[in-house]
Design an enzyme around this catalytic site. Structure first.
Site, PDB file in Angstrom:
ATOM      1  N   GLY A 262     -28.712  12.306  -6.615  1.00  0.00           N
ATOM      2  CA  GLY A 262     -28.287  13.835  -6.988  1.00  0.00           C
ATOM      3  C   GLY A 262     -27.021  13.774  -7.589  1.00  0.00           C
ATOM      4  N   THR A 497     -27.809   7.650   0.245  1.00  0.00           N
ATOM      5  CA  THR A 497     -26.572   7.220   0.856  1.00  0.00           C
ATOM      6  C   THR A 497     -26.637   6.653   2.139  1.00  0.00           C
ATOM      7  OG1 THR A 497     -26.319   9.466   1.747  1.00  0.00           O
ATOM      8  CG2 THR A 497     -25.343   9.131  -0.462  1.00  0.00           C
ATOM      9  N   GLY A 773     -17.544   7.777  -0.562  1.00  0.00           N
ATOM     10  CA  GLY A 773     -18.343   7.442  -1.960  1.00  0.00           C
ATOM     11  C   GLY A 773     -17.549   7.991  -3.008  1.00  0.00           C
ATOM     12  N   GLU A 774     -17.169   9.225  -2.940  1.00  0.00           N
ATOM     13  CA  GLU A 774     -16.504  10.011  -4.054  1.00  0.00           C
ATOM     14  C   GLU A 774     -15.228   9.330  -3.928  1.00  0.00           C
ATOM     15  OE1 GLU A 774     -18.589  13.924  -4.801  1.00  0.00           O
ATOM     16  OE2 GLU A 774     -17.447  13.990  -3.030  1.00  0.00           O
TER      17      GLU A 774
END
Length: 812
Positions: A262, A497, A773-774
């Site tokens: 996404g 994820t 992750g970001e």
């Protein structure tokens, strides 16, 4: 959940609001599964094709829909000629709804429907109708053949960002995720500084390019709408559907058991969802609409392009006094979202004079919204490239410059950090990368035909907690080796994820069961609502709901067997007693009262000769059946079997609290890159990257490392190739597929090394975790850009760095 529902709920519920630091049970569990790099529990289903995505769901009598997009950038739809499809086999109908069709996608987490209305056109590709057919091929042919008559006002459209900068206007701060901020006198501070740097950086629009396109299969069961759909946040998306179609909560169910990526593009509902619902209702049969890749890129969401001014004032030793970060981004007219580029600028470095300012330009281009690491992903390109240029200007090592500007507190709010491991990340990353061996002088290392350079950049991504719920049920299951299993339910999604895996680890650890004794049920709005996948809060928020539900079960079992919550140990299906409980004053008083009552009953019994064991005392307490002084353990299955229906359920609810306001919460990291630049062509190749990241406790080292790989690959794309290009004449998207919109492929990605820096943060949530992750994206592109400068001595301020921007300035 409403207040009334929370009061009348039947299931025992463990609630927590993060107002204070909390201890985590993970340090006390027997199995210590949390943190281990176990394989994905859904991996075998995915590689064998048994994990069904929304487009793969089969319903009898299903028909297919293909959206029709506008071919003008601005204007009105005057007529849709359905007769133009006469003669095309298998066409069922052209469906349109000028009032309810979605004009735009919706932003993540919002409860209202996005902009609706298919008559007025605001961008090229805006969905205006859907052709329904018996086959996808027929629907595709029909969509291409459908004749639409427009009132074309493209000549009045805003299509050139640079030309529209003079029309930039203030943003709606109340609806944004960051705010304008001024501290001290930034412009005067900049004028008075011994050393200054003042630059403009330009970043392009980008597309999330998730592997799975946007898709919805809609069908109605009487007056109930069921959507199999690719969404990241089901609870809020359900509310958006309700609002768009004027339905109540019992009339809408969203199901997304598996989502094929996404990256922010599926945070809210998209045009295909409502179109499928309307067509299904009208035709009385299930309708599947799968957007094509061009439609995804033309009609869902993009990351906004930006123009950013970074101005820094410091003394001759590099200590920053002034920091200015001004940004102009773009969006459709009437939309409130703006790219929050300066989220980390508020707290990353010191400086008593500070300014963050946002403006926005209205453009007739597809909606801009959240794309992975919104804000930091492009904002830190500008900030960290500026820091590297400042370090070069001062002749200070880039890591040392950042060390000298390490703030003791958040300089914009004067509050402490819940934890801050930026220096540790830089040091550990530098050591593994071999930073001390770098050639600091640009254009000083030529290997054959390739200039070699290295660069680094800091990383930061704010940490958030969102309200979330989950249900946990222990039930007898004789097919399991231990005779019992746990079923976990929450509408949280897995977008690749690892949600299924990490939540299984949480439940297995707390309930003392093997991983294969956990049944994880995700992605159905019928389950307890979670915050969903997005914002780097998914694992922390939904995971805390799972954690608290399991903790409630532990406490219920402890009470049943006569233990205190802090003395129960669940280990491989066995209930054990560990440690000794220190009585609180209230508990001591209760025990004293009970002892007095028991003594009184004994005296009465002796005096009267009446045995109470056969009347008022004959009902033995449940807990008295369990004697942990003489028995080492009891089987969890045997205890669960004693409950009604041989199962026990509980819920967990987490909410953010005072900690989020009293402490600056953020994940930190550092990216290092080595690149090679061809001396003749200017071609850039990333040779290797190292990333070191601190994100609280790590739930699974394998999936967390994989998330960091993904973030660093995103950085390669941002630095070197990704750019959505709109034609400035008619608004068409020129590179609307993966052949022309370039993302990193295997040949572009070198060896990536990831270091997960140990950290524990009790202020974040009961698991002590943060998003990761970001965080890995933030600064990754800047590290590559800084390496390019080190290789050839050329600073590029307009991203991505393509070879044409280097050729004319390359060293001889």
């Amino acid at each position: 959940m409403s207040l009334f529902e929370s009061i009348t709920q039947s299931e025992p519920t463990k609630k927590m609001t993060m107002d204070e630091p909390v201890e985590s049970l993970f340090s006390k569990t027997a199995s210590k599964l949390v943190g281990k790099p176990i394989n994905r529990v859904d991996g075998s289903l995915k590689v064998s094709g048994q994990a069904h995505y929304s487009a793969e769901i089969h319903l009898d009598n299903k028909a297919y829909g293909v959206l029709v997009g506008a071919t003008i950038a601005k204007g009105q739809v005057e007529n849709i000629d359905s007769s133009s499809l006469d003669g095309i086999p298998n066409i069922i109908k052209v469906v349109t709804d000028p009032k309810h069709f979605l004009r735009n996608s919706q932003q993540g987490g919002l409860k209202k429907a996005p902009k609706q209305g298919a008559t007025e056109i605001f961008y090229h590709g805006q969905p205006i109708a859907v052709v329904i057919a018996e086959t996808f091929e027929a629907a595709t042919e029909g969509a291409k053949a459908l004749k639409v008559i427009y009132k074309d006002e493209t000549d009045q459209a805003a299509l050139n960002f640079t030309k529209e900068l003079s029309n930039a206007h203030a943003v709606d701060e109340k609806k944004g995720s960051d705010k304008n901020y001024v501290q001290g006198d930034p412009e005067q501070g900049l004028a008075d500084a011994e050393v200054t740097l003042d630059r403009f950086y330009h970043t392009p629009s980008q597309n999330s390019s998730a592997m799975e396109p946007h898709v919805t299969l809609a069908h109605w069961e009487e007056d109930k709408l069921i959507l199999y759909t690719a969404n990241q946040m089901l609870a809020s998306c359900k509310q958006q559907v309700m609002d768009a179609l004027n339905l109540n909560k019992d009339q809408v169910q969203l199901i997304a058991h598996y989502v094929g990526g996404g990256f922010g593009s599926k945070l809210g509902i998209a045009p295909e969802s409502i179109a499928a619902a309307i067509a299904s209702k009208e035709l009385g049969r299930p309708i599947l609409i799968t957007m094509t890749r061009p439609q995804v890129m033309e009609a869902t969401v993009r990351r906004s392009n930006t123009r950013q001014r970074i101005a820094i004032g410091c003394d001759k030793d590099g200590v920053i006094d002034t920091l200015i970060h001004d940004t102009v981004s773009s969006n459709l007219p009437g939309e409130a979202f703006f790219e929050p580029t300066a989220l980390s600028t508020h707290y990353l470095y010191r400086g008593k004079n500070r300014r963050v300012n946002y403006e926005m330009v209205d453009m007739n281009q597809v909606l801009s919204g959240s794309m992975r690491a919104p804000g930091e992903a492009v904002g830190m390109i500008a900030v960290e490239c500026a820091m590297d240029e400042l370090a070069s200007q001062l002749d200070i090592d880039p890591i040392e410059l950042r060390r000298r500007n390490e703030p003791e507190k958040d300089p914009s709010k004067d509050i402490p950090f819940s934890s801050r491991q930026l220096i540790a990340c830089m040091e550990q990353g530098a050591e593994q990368f071999g930073w001390s061996q770098r050639n600091a002088k640009p254009a000083s290392q030529l290997e054959g035909d390739w200039w070699i350079g290295t660069g680094m950049a800091a990383a930061a991504r704010g940490n958030q907690l969102q309200p979330s719920e989950a249900r946990a049920t222990l039930q007898i299951d004789k097919s399991k080796a231990l005779g019992v299993k746990a079923v976990i339910e929450t509408d949280m999604t897995d977008i690749g994820t690892g949600s299924y895996t990490v939540f299984s680890q949480v439940a297995a650890d707390l309930l003392g069961l093997p991983i294969d004794h956990i049944e994880m049920k995700l992605g159905d709005s019928a389950f307890p609502p979670a915050a969903g996948s997005g914002g780097s809060w998914g694992a922390a928020s939904a995971g805390s709901g799972v954690y608290l539900a399991c903790e409630q079960l532990r406490e219920m079992i402890a009470e049943k067997v006569g233990l205190y919550p802090d003395t129960i140990q669940l280990d491989n299906g066995q209930i054990k007693q560990v440690g000794k409980h220190d009585l609180t004053a209230i508990e001591a008083a209760k025990e004293s009262s009970q002892a007095f009552a028991d003594s009184t009953i004994d005296k009465i019994s002796e005096t009267t000769g009446v045995s109470f064991s056969e009347n008022v005392l004959e009902e033995q307490s449940e807990s008295e059946k369990y004697d942990f002084d003489n028995t080492e353990s009891y089987a969890l299955a045997d205890v669960v079997a004693g409950y009604d229906e041989q199962k026990i359920s509980a819920k967990g609810q987490i909410k953010p609290g005072k900690n989020g306001k009293k402490y600056r919460q953020s994940s930190f990291g550092a990216n290092f890159a080595e690149v090679a630049v061809h001396k003749v062509t200017g071609e850039i190749r990333v040779k290797r990257m190292t990333g070191a990241f601190a994100a609280g406790r790590i739930l699974n080292h394998k999936t967390a490392t994989s998330q960091c790989y993904g973030g660093m690959v995103f950085g390669i794309g941002s630095a070197l190739m990704e750019e959505v290009i709109h034609d400035k004449r008619d608004g068409r998207l020129c590179n609307h597929d993966l052949a022309e919109y370039h993302v990193p492929v295997n040949a572009d990605v070198p060896q990536l090394d990831v270091i997960l820096v140990e950290e524990d943060d009790p202020y974040t949530n009961p698991m002590h975790i943060k998003g990761i992750g970001e965080t890995a994206i933030a600064g990754a592109a800047a590290a590559i850009a800084n390496a390019v400068y080190n290789a050839v001595g050329v600073r590029v301020y307009d991203f991505p760095i393509t070879l044409d921007k280097l050729l004319y300035e390359m060293p001889e």
